[in-house]
Scaffold this motif. Structure first.
Motif, PDB file in Angstrom:
ATOM      1  N   ASP A  56       0.829  -1.214   0.000  1.00 41.94           N
ATOM      2  CA  ASP A  56       0.000   0.000   0.000  1.00 41.94           C
ATOM      3  C   ASP A  56       0.860   1.259   0.000  1.00 41.94           C
ATOM      4  OD1 ASP A  56      -2.330  -1.469  -0.020  1.00 41.94           O
ATOM      5  OD2 ASP A  56      -2.703  -1.255   2.146  1.00 41.94           O
ATOM      6  N   ARG A  58       3.863   1.609  -1.163  1.00 43.54           N
ATOM      7  CA  ARG A  58       4.481   1.766  -2.474  1.00 43.54           C
ATOM      8  C   ARG A  58       3.477   2.224  -3.524  1.00 43.54           C
ATOM      9  NH1 ARG A  58       7.282   0.022   0.808  1.00 43.54           N
ATOM     10  NH2 ARG A  58       9.513  -0.207   0.760  1.00 43.54           N
ATOM     11  N   GLN A  59       2.256   1.729  -3.443  1.00 39.33           N
ATOM     12  CA  GLN A  59       1.236   2.157  -4.400  1.00 39.33           C
ATOM     13  C   GLN A  59       0.889   3.635  -4.213  1.00 39.33           C
ATOM     14  OE1 GLN A  59      -1.697  -0.910  -3.758  1.00 39.33           O
ATOM     15  NE2 GLN A  59      -0.909  -2.125  -5.456  1.00 39.33           N
ATOM     16  N   ILE A  62       3.691   5.474  -5.826  1.00 41.58           N
ATOM     17  CA  ILE A  62       3.567   5.422  -7.285  1.00 41.58           C
ATOM     18  C   ILE A  62       2.641   6.534  -7.771  1.00 41.58           C
ATOM     19  CG2 ILE A  62       2.624   4.071  -9.210  1.00 41.58           C
ATOM     20  CD1 ILE A  62       3.667   1.545  -7.691  1.00 41.58           C
ATOM     21  N   ARG A  63       1.484   6.687  -7.101  1.00 44.08           N
ATOM     22  CA  ARG A  63       0.533   7.738  -7.487  1.00 44.08           C
ATOM     23  C   ARG A  63       1.165   9.121  -7.375  1.00 44.08           C
ATOM     24  NH1 ARG A  63      -2.756   5.551  -3.670  1.00 44.08           N
ATOM     25  NH2 ARG A  63      -3.497   3.572  -4.398  1.00 44.08           N
ATOM     26  N   LYS A  78       7.006   0.169  -8.614  1.00 44.65           N
ATOM     27  CA  LYS A  78       6.198  -0.910  -9.201  1.00 44.65           C
ATOM     28  C   LYS A  78       6.957  -2.232  -9.156  1.00 44.65           C
ATOM     29  CE  LYS A  78       3.531   1.937 -12.382  1.00 44.65           C
ATOM     30  NZ  LYS A  78       3.360   2.370 -13.774  1.00 44.65           N
ATOM     31  N   VAL A  81       6.711  -3.580  -5.722  1.00 43.75           N
ATOM     32  CA  VAL A  81       5.368  -4.114  -5.468  1.00 43.75           C
ATOM     33  C   VAL A  81       5.249  -5.527  -6.049  1.00 43.75           C
ATOM     34  CG1 VAL A  81       2.921  -3.868  -6.086  1.00 43.75           C
ATOM     35  CG2 VAL A  81       4.203  -1.884  -5.275  1.00 43.75           C
TER      36      VAL A  81
END
Length: 142
Positions: A56, A58-59, A62-63, A78, A81
């Protein structure tokens, strides 16, 4: 549970820099968890929760990177992940939760027992999504 030291060694021998760095970060999180002031026992559930939290984080990164036109940094996140997702066991599906409910609660669940039942299911079906479990339990309320 994952033998993180073995994973690190395998990644280093394979010269997989992304995997070895990711496993080292995971090892640091595990040690931090085990040595925290109010440390709970480190078991399969704690391990899965820790890995999900790392994914979560890392996501979210990323955003943020994509919003700021930093695709290079987003790609690195990514890759991490992907490595972390390989460590997660197959998670219980909606069908698994419904089967558990029909087996253990054939007459349905009373509303006042809902929280207890959700906690029981999450304890027995390691890695079950809380929202999914909650929806399934609501569907069998008496």
């Amino acid at each position: 549970m994952i033998d993180i030291n073995k994973k690190i060694m395998e990644a280093m021998k394979a010269h997989d820099k992304v995997a070895s760095e990711t496993y080292k970060l995971l090892k640091a999180k595990i040690l931090e968890y085990k040595t925290s002031k109010n440390a709970k026992p480190y078991d399969d559930v704690a391990e899965i929760t820790l890995i999900k939290k790392m994914i979560d984080d890392r996501q979210n990164s990323i955003r943020i990177y994509l919003d700021n036109n930093r695709a290079d940094l987003a790609d690195a996140e990514k890759a991490q992940v992907e490595v972390l997702e390989k460590l997660l066991p197959s998670l219980p599906t909606e069908e698994d939760v419904k089967n558990y409910l029909s087996e253990h609660y054939p007459n349905g669940v009373e509303k006042k027992q809902m929280g207890i039942v959700i906690k029981e299911i999450k304890g027995n079906l390691v890695g079950a999504d809380g929202k999914l479990v909650s929806e399934c339990v609501k569907s069998v309320l008496v």
